[in-house]
Motif scaffolding. Sequence first.
Motif, PDB file in Angstrom:
ATOM      1  N   VAL A   1     -49.023   5.158   6.122  1.00  0.00           N
ATOM      2  CA  VAL A   1     -48.423   4.598   4.837  1.00  0.00           C
ATOM      3  C   VAL A   1     -49.350   3.338   4.383  1.00  0.00           C
ATOM      4  O   VAL A   1     -48.037   2.762   5.774  1.00  0.00           O
ATOM      5  N   GLN A   2     -49.630   2.943   3.532  1.00  0.00           N
ATOM      6  CA  GLN A   2     -49.569   1.056   3.550  1.00  0.00           C
ATOM      7  C   GLN A   2     -49.245   0.095   2.138  1.00  0.00           C
ATOM      8  O   GLN A   2     -49.415   1.182   1.646  1.00  0.00           O
ATOM      9  N   LEU A   3     -48.782  -0.473   2.363  1.00  0.00           N
ATOM     10  CA  LEU A   3     -48.308  -0.960   1.205  1.00  0.00           C
ATOM     11  C   LEU A   3     -49.582  -2.500   1.355  1.00  0.00           C
ATOM     12  O   LEU A   3     -49.628  -3.395   2.080  1.00  0.00           O
ATOM     13  N   GLN A   4     -49.821  -2.592   0.412  1.00  0.00           N
ATOM     14  CA  GLN A   4     -51.399  -4.014   0.210  1.00  0.00           C
ATOM     15  C   GLN A   4     -50.560  -4.727  -0.733  1.00  0.00           C
ATOM     16  O   GLN A   4     -50.730  -4.740  -2.264  1.00  0.00           O
ATOM     17  N   ALA A   5     -49.966  -6.262  -0.406  1.00  0.00           N
ATOM     18  CA  ALA A   5     -50.272  -6.546  -1.716  1.00  0.00           C
ATOM     19  C   ALA A   5     -51.102  -7.720  -2.399  1.00  0.00           C
ATOM     20  O   ALA A   5     -51.916  -7.707  -1.091  1.00  0.00           O
ATOM     21  N   SER A   6     -51.187  -8.271  -3.065  1.00  0.00           N
ATOM     22  CA  SER A   6     -52.342  -9.112  -3.820  1.00  0.00           C
ATOM     23  C   SER A   6     -51.833  -9.750  -4.996  1.00  0.00           C
ATOM     24  O   SER A   6     -50.700 -10.055  -5.462  1.00  0.00           O
ATOM     25  N   GLY A   7     -52.443 -11.090  -4.781  1.00  0.00           N
ATOM     26  CA  GLY A   7     -52.266 -12.387  -6.226  1.00  0.00           C
ATOM     27  C   GLY A   7     -51.423 -13.403  -6.395  1.00  0.00           C
ATOM     28  O   GLY A   7     -51.823 -14.038  -6.859  1.00  0.00           O
ATOM     29  N   GLY A   8     -51.476 -13.618  -4.767  1.00  0.00           N
ATOM     30  CA  GLY A   8     -50.780 -14.378  -4.245  1.00  0.00           C
ATOM     31  C   GLY A   8     -51.925 -15.661  -4.525  1.00  0.00           C
ATOM     32  O   GLY A   8     -52.852 -15.310  -4.816  1.00  0.00           O
ATOM     33  N   GLY A   9     -51.765 -16.890  -4.343  1.00  0.00           N
ATOM     34  CA  GLY A   9     -52.562 -18.017  -4.494  1.00  0.00           C
ATOM     35  C   GLY A   9     -52.099 -19.665  -4.324  1.00  0.00           C
ATOM     36  O   GLY A   9     -50.973 -19.638  -4.336  1.00  0.00           O
ATOM     37  N   LEU A  10     -52.611 -20.348  -5.040  1.00  0.00           N
ATOM     38  CA  LEU A  10     -52.084 -22.142  -5.666  1.00  0.00           C
ATOM     39  C   LEU A  10     -52.468 -22.227  -6.567  1.00  0.00           C
ATOM     40  O   LEU A  10     -52.759 -21.655  -7.358  1.00  0.00           O
ATOM     41  N   VAL A  11     -50.926 -22.276  -7.320  1.00  0.00           N
ATOM     42  CA  VAL A  11     -50.899 -23.005  -8.832  1.00  0.00           C
ATOM     43  C   VAL A  11     -49.786 -24.154  -8.746  1.00  0.00           C
ATOM     44  O   VAL A  11     -48.859 -24.539  -8.011  1.00  0.00           O
ATOM     45  N   GLN A  12     -49.958 -24.626  -9.772  1.00  0.00           N
ATOM     46  CA  GLN A  12     -49.267 -26.202 -10.053  1.00  0.00           C
ATOM     47  C   GLN A  12     -47.865 -25.465 -10.603  1.00  0.00           C
ATOM     48  O   GLN A  12     -47.732 -25.106 -11.325  1.00  0.00           O
ATOM     49  N   ALA A  13     -46.656 -26.263 -10.344  1.00  0.00           N
ATOM     50  CA  ALA A  13     -45.341 -26.403 -10.900  1.00  0.00           C
ATOM     51  C   ALA A  13     -45.825 -25.535 -12.509  1.00  0.00           C
ATOM     52  O   ALA A  13     -46.518 -26.913 -13.312  1.00  0.00           O
ATOM     53  N   GLY A  14     -44.764 -25.559 -12.598  1.00  0.00           N
ATOM     54  CA  GLY A  14     -45.109 -24.681 -14.013  1.00  0.00           C
ATOM     55  C   GLY A  14     -45.497 -23.143 -14.803  1.00  0.00           C
ATOM     56  O   GLY A  14     -45.865 -23.264 -15.686  1.00  0.00           O
ATOM     57  N   GLY A  15     -46.876 -22.824 -13.598  1.00  0.00           N
ATOM     58  CA  GLY A  15     -47.608 -22.083 -13.484  1.00  0.00           C
ATOM     59  C   GLY A  15     -47.069 -20.325 -13.656  1.00  0.00           C
ATOM     60  O   GLY A  15     -45.749 -20.382 -12.370  1.00  0.00           O
ATOM     61  N   SER A  16     -48.105 -19.821 -13.554  1.00  0.00           N
ATOM     62  CA  SER A  16     -47.796 -18.900 -13.471  1.00  0.00           C
ATOM     63  C   SER A  16     -48.330 -17.754 -12.728  1.00  0.00           C
ATOM     64  O   SER A  16     -49.786 -18.205 -12.040  1.00  0.00           O
ATOM     65  N   LEU A  17     -48.112 -16.877 -12.195  1.00  0.00           N
ATOM     66  CA  LEU A  17     -48.980 -15.542 -11.259  1.00  0.00           C
ATOM     67  C   LEU A  17     -48.542 -14.085 -11.332  1.00  0.00           C
ATOM     68  O   LEU A  17     -46.863 -14.401 -11.204  1.00  0.00           O
ATOM     69  N   ARG A  18     -48.716 -13.202 -11.000  1.00  0.00           N
ATOM     70  CA  ARG A  18     -48.071 -11.609 -11.125  1.00  0.00           C
ATOM     71  C   ARG A  18     -48.953 -11.587  -9.707  1.00  0.00           C
ATOM     72  O   ARG A  18     -50.263 -11.663  -9.332  1.00  0.00           O
ATOM     73  N   LEU A  19     -47.684 -10.572  -9.165  1.00  0.00           N
ATOM     74  CA  LEU A  19     -48.011 -10.383  -8.109  1.00  0.00           C
ATOM     75  C   LEU A  19     -48.537  -8.748  -7.496  1.00  0.00           C
ATOM     76  O   LEU A  19     -47.176  -8.780  -8.823  1.00  0.00           O
ATOM     77  N   SER A  20     -49.514  -7.649  -7.623  1.00  0.00           N
ATOM     78  CA  SER A  20     -49.066  -6.146  -7.340  1.00  0.00           C
ATOM     79  C   SER A  20     -48.666  -5.922  -5.788  1.00  0.00           C
ATOM     80  O   SER A  20     -49.317  -7.077  -4.801  1.00  0.00           O
ATOM     81  N   CYS A  21     -48.403  -4.581  -5.442  1.00  0.00           N
ATOM     82  CA  CYS A  21     -48.285  -4.311  -4.347  1.00  0.00           C
ATOM     83  C   CYS A  21     -48.516  -2.710  -4.620  1.00  0.00           C
ATOM     84  O   CYS A  21     -47.928  -1.888  -5.457  1.00  0.00           O
ATOM     85  N   LYS A  85     -42.219 -23.085  -9.193  1.00  0.00           N
ATOM     86  CA  LYS A  85     -41.721 -24.103  -9.128  1.00  0.00           C
ATOM     87  C   LYS A  85     -41.651 -24.829  -7.416  1.00  0.00           C
ATOM     88  O   LYS A  85     -42.315 -23.781  -6.549  1.00  0.00           O
ATOM     89  N   PRO A  86     -41.938 -25.493  -6.728  1.00  0.00           N
ATOM     90  CA  PRO A  86     -42.637 -26.170  -5.453  1.00  0.00           C
ATOM     91  C   PRO A  86     -42.183 -25.135  -4.688  1.00  0.00           C
ATOM     92  O   PRO A  86     -42.246 -24.995  -3.408  1.00  0.00           O
ATOM     93  N   GLU A  87     -40.739 -25.725  -4.932  1.00  0.00           N
ATOM     94  CA  GLU A  87     -39.657 -24.394  -3.778  1.00  0.00           C
ATOM     95  C   GLU A  87     -39.742 -22.793  -3.920  1.00  0.00           C
ATOM     96  O   GLU A  87     -39.279 -22.208  -3.140  1.00  0.00           O
ATOM     97  N   ASP A  88     -40.642 -22.918  -4.346  1.00  0.00           N
ATOM     98  CA  ASP A  88     -40.383 -20.377  -4.900  1.00  0.00           C
ATOM     99  C   ASP A  88     -42.355 -20.951  -3.512  1.00  0.00           C
ATOM    100  O   ASP A  88     -42.384 -19.430  -3.173  1.00  0.00           O
ATOM    101  N   THR A  89     -42.365 -21.655  -3.308  1.00  0.00           N
ATOM    102  CA  THR A  89     -43.822 -21.730  -2.357  1.00  0.00           C
ATOM    103  C   THR A  89     -42.961 -20.878  -0.836  1.00  0.00           C
ATOM    104  O   THR A  89     -41.946 -21.227  -0.185  1.00  0.00           O
ATOM    105  N   ALA A  90     -43.921 -19.865  -0.666  1.00  0.00           N
ATOM    106  CA  ALA A  90     -43.291 -18.858   0.651  1.00  0.00           C
ATOM    107  C   ALA A  90     -44.536 -18.116   0.727  1.00  0.00           C
ATOM    108  O   ALA A  90     -45.496 -18.207  -0.313  1.00  0.00           O
TER     109      ALA A  90
END
Length: 121
Positions: A1-21, A85-90
């Motif tokens: 079994v493998q889990l493949q995560a995607s959807g990360g990136g660089l975004v400005q504060a206030g923006g949105s991202l959608r991660l998938s796994c 937010k910048p503190e969501d960086t991880a």
Amino acid sequence: VQLQASGGGLVQAGGSLRLSCVASGSVFSIGYMGWYRQAPMKQRELVAGIVRSGSTNYADFAKGRFAISRDDAKNTVYLQMNSLKPEDTAVYYCRAEVRRSAIALGEENYWGQGTQVTVSS
């Protein structure tokens, strides 16, 4: 079994991202699915989790901004992140408890490789 995560990136504060796994391989069913994150010099922490019934739980910092969902037909879990937010960086990791066959006695724990989320101020 493998889990493949995607959807990360660089975004400005206030923006949105959608991660998938996506879970692939010998997957009969998946119980719990969750997202975790680890910032530099910090411990890995829970972001959100979801079980087969659809019940969810969120870390306090994620409530009202993030939404976890799953598509069992696609063995996929999503994390919609808004008002970043910048503190969501991880690095964000997915985790899944997978039953590998109909005769398997229980579920096994798997982690994805992580996807970097960087929020600029």
